[in-house]
Design a protein around this motif. Structure first.
Motif, short mmCIF file in Angstrom:
data_model
loop_
_atom_site.label_atom_id
_atom_site.label_comp_id
_atom_site.label_asym_id
_atom_site.label_seq_id
_atom_site.Cartn_x
_atom_site.Cartn_y
_atom_site.Cartn_z
N PRO A 74 59.01 18.71 64.31
CA PRO A 74 58.59 18.45 62.93
C PRO A 74 57.07 18.54 62.74
O PRO A 74 56.59 19.05 61.73
CB PRO A 74 59.10 17.04 62.65
N PHE A 75 56.29 18.07 63.74
CA PHE A 75 54.83 18.20 63.65
C PHE A 75 54.44 19.68 63.69
O PHE A 75 53.61 20.13 62.90
CB PHE A 75 54.14 17.44 64.79
N ALA A 76 55.04 20.42 64.62
CA ALA A 76 54.74 21.84 64.74
C ALA A 76 55.04 22.57 63.44
O ALA A 76 54.25 23.41 62.99
CB ALA A 76 55.53 22.45 65.91
N GLU A 77 56.16 22.25 62.82
CA GLU A 77 56.51 22.90 61.56
C GLU A 77 55.52 22.53 60.45
O GLU A 77 55.12 23.38 59.65
CB GLU A 77 57.94 22.54 61.17
N ALA A 78 55.10 21.26 60.41
CA ALA A 78 54.16 20.81 59.38
C ALA A 78 52.80 21.49 59.54
O ALA A 78 52.23 21.98 58.57
CB ALA A 78 54.00 19.29 59.42
N ILE A 79 52.28 21.53 60.76
CA ILE A 79 50.96 22.13 60.96
C ILE A 79 51.02 23.65 60.84
O ILE A 79 50.07 24.28 60.38
CB ILE A 79 50.32 21.71 62.30
N ASP A 80 52.14 24.24 61.20
CA ASP A 80 52.28 25.69 61.11
C ASP A 80 52.21 26.16 59.65
O ASP A 80 51.59 27.17 59.35
CB ASP A 80 53.60 26.13 61.75
N ARG A 81 52.78 25.39 58.75
CA ARG A 81 52.85 25.85 57.36
C ARG A 81 51.66 25.43 56.50
O ARG A 81 51.41 26.04 55.47
CB ARG A 81 54.17 25.43 56.74
N VAL A 82 50.90 24.41 56.89
CA VAL A 82 49.81 23.92 56.04
C VAL A 82 48.67 24.94 56.00
O VAL A 82 48.34 25.55 57.01
CB VAL A 82 49.31 22.53 56.53
#
Length: 188
Positions: A74-82
């Motif tokens: 979930p962290f990886a997905e959040a930082i990847d898209r921001v």
């Protein structure tokens, strides 16, 4: 105006180096994921941008690597898209949903803060020091870990003027880490 928030892991002796042995557990990964999700965009210097991209950019295959735990996805997905803003005078170009910031740092950050949204996040060591000196950081979150590193870069080391902060939130974790959220006390 969007607030600019600085959040970082720190040891008891003030070390903020990513290799100081501060490895977040599942509870802390959840905290950092929520922090990332509060940001409309992140601001990094070159070093932090390259380090975060190397660790958290989604591979071309679209699949997260095997080394990544279920709690890190979930962290990886959040930082990847921001969206990312990278302050650098040496990089020629950036990608990973990023744009370069060059020139007058204070002006560029003030413009980003004026845009609509919930908030901006800044990470790293050197860039936050410069932004703190300019009085542009609106909130500080220090996750203090029960570790003494004994070496490494220190939190806001080199700050030229004293800064008074007001504690606005505190959270304890099972690991013994404590997240303290502060706001600067602005002089009248």
């Amino acid at each position: 105006m969007r607030p600019l928030r600085y959040s970082i892991n720190v040891t008891l002796d003030g070390c903020v180096h990513h290799e100081a042995g501060v490895a977040p557990d599942e509870e802390l990964m959840g905290f950092w994921t929520a922090e990332m999700q509060r940001a409309d965009a992140v601001i990094y210097g070159r070093t932090t941008y390259e380090m975060m991209e190397g660790a958290w950019r989604r591979p071309a295959s679209g699949e997260w690597p095997d080394w990544m735990s279920e709690g890190e996805v979930p962290f990886a997905e959040a930082i990847d898209r921001v969206p990312k803003h990278v302050v650098s005078s040496t990089l020629e170009a950036v990608d990973w949903n990023a744009e370069l910031i060059r020139g007058d740092l204070a002006h560029a950050i003030k413009q980003l803060k004026q845009q609509p949204g919930e908030g901006l996040s800044v990470g790293g060591v050197t860039l936050p020091l410069a932004l703190a000196e300019l009085g542009l950081i609106d909130e500080y979150t220090f996750v203090v870990h029960p570790i003494i590193a004994g070496h490494g870069p220190r939190l806001l080391d080199g700050l030229q003027k004293r800064m008074t902060l007001e504690l606005v939130h505190r959270r304890e974790f099972a690991s013994g880490a404590v997240a303290n959220r502060y706001r600067p006390v602005r002089s009248a």
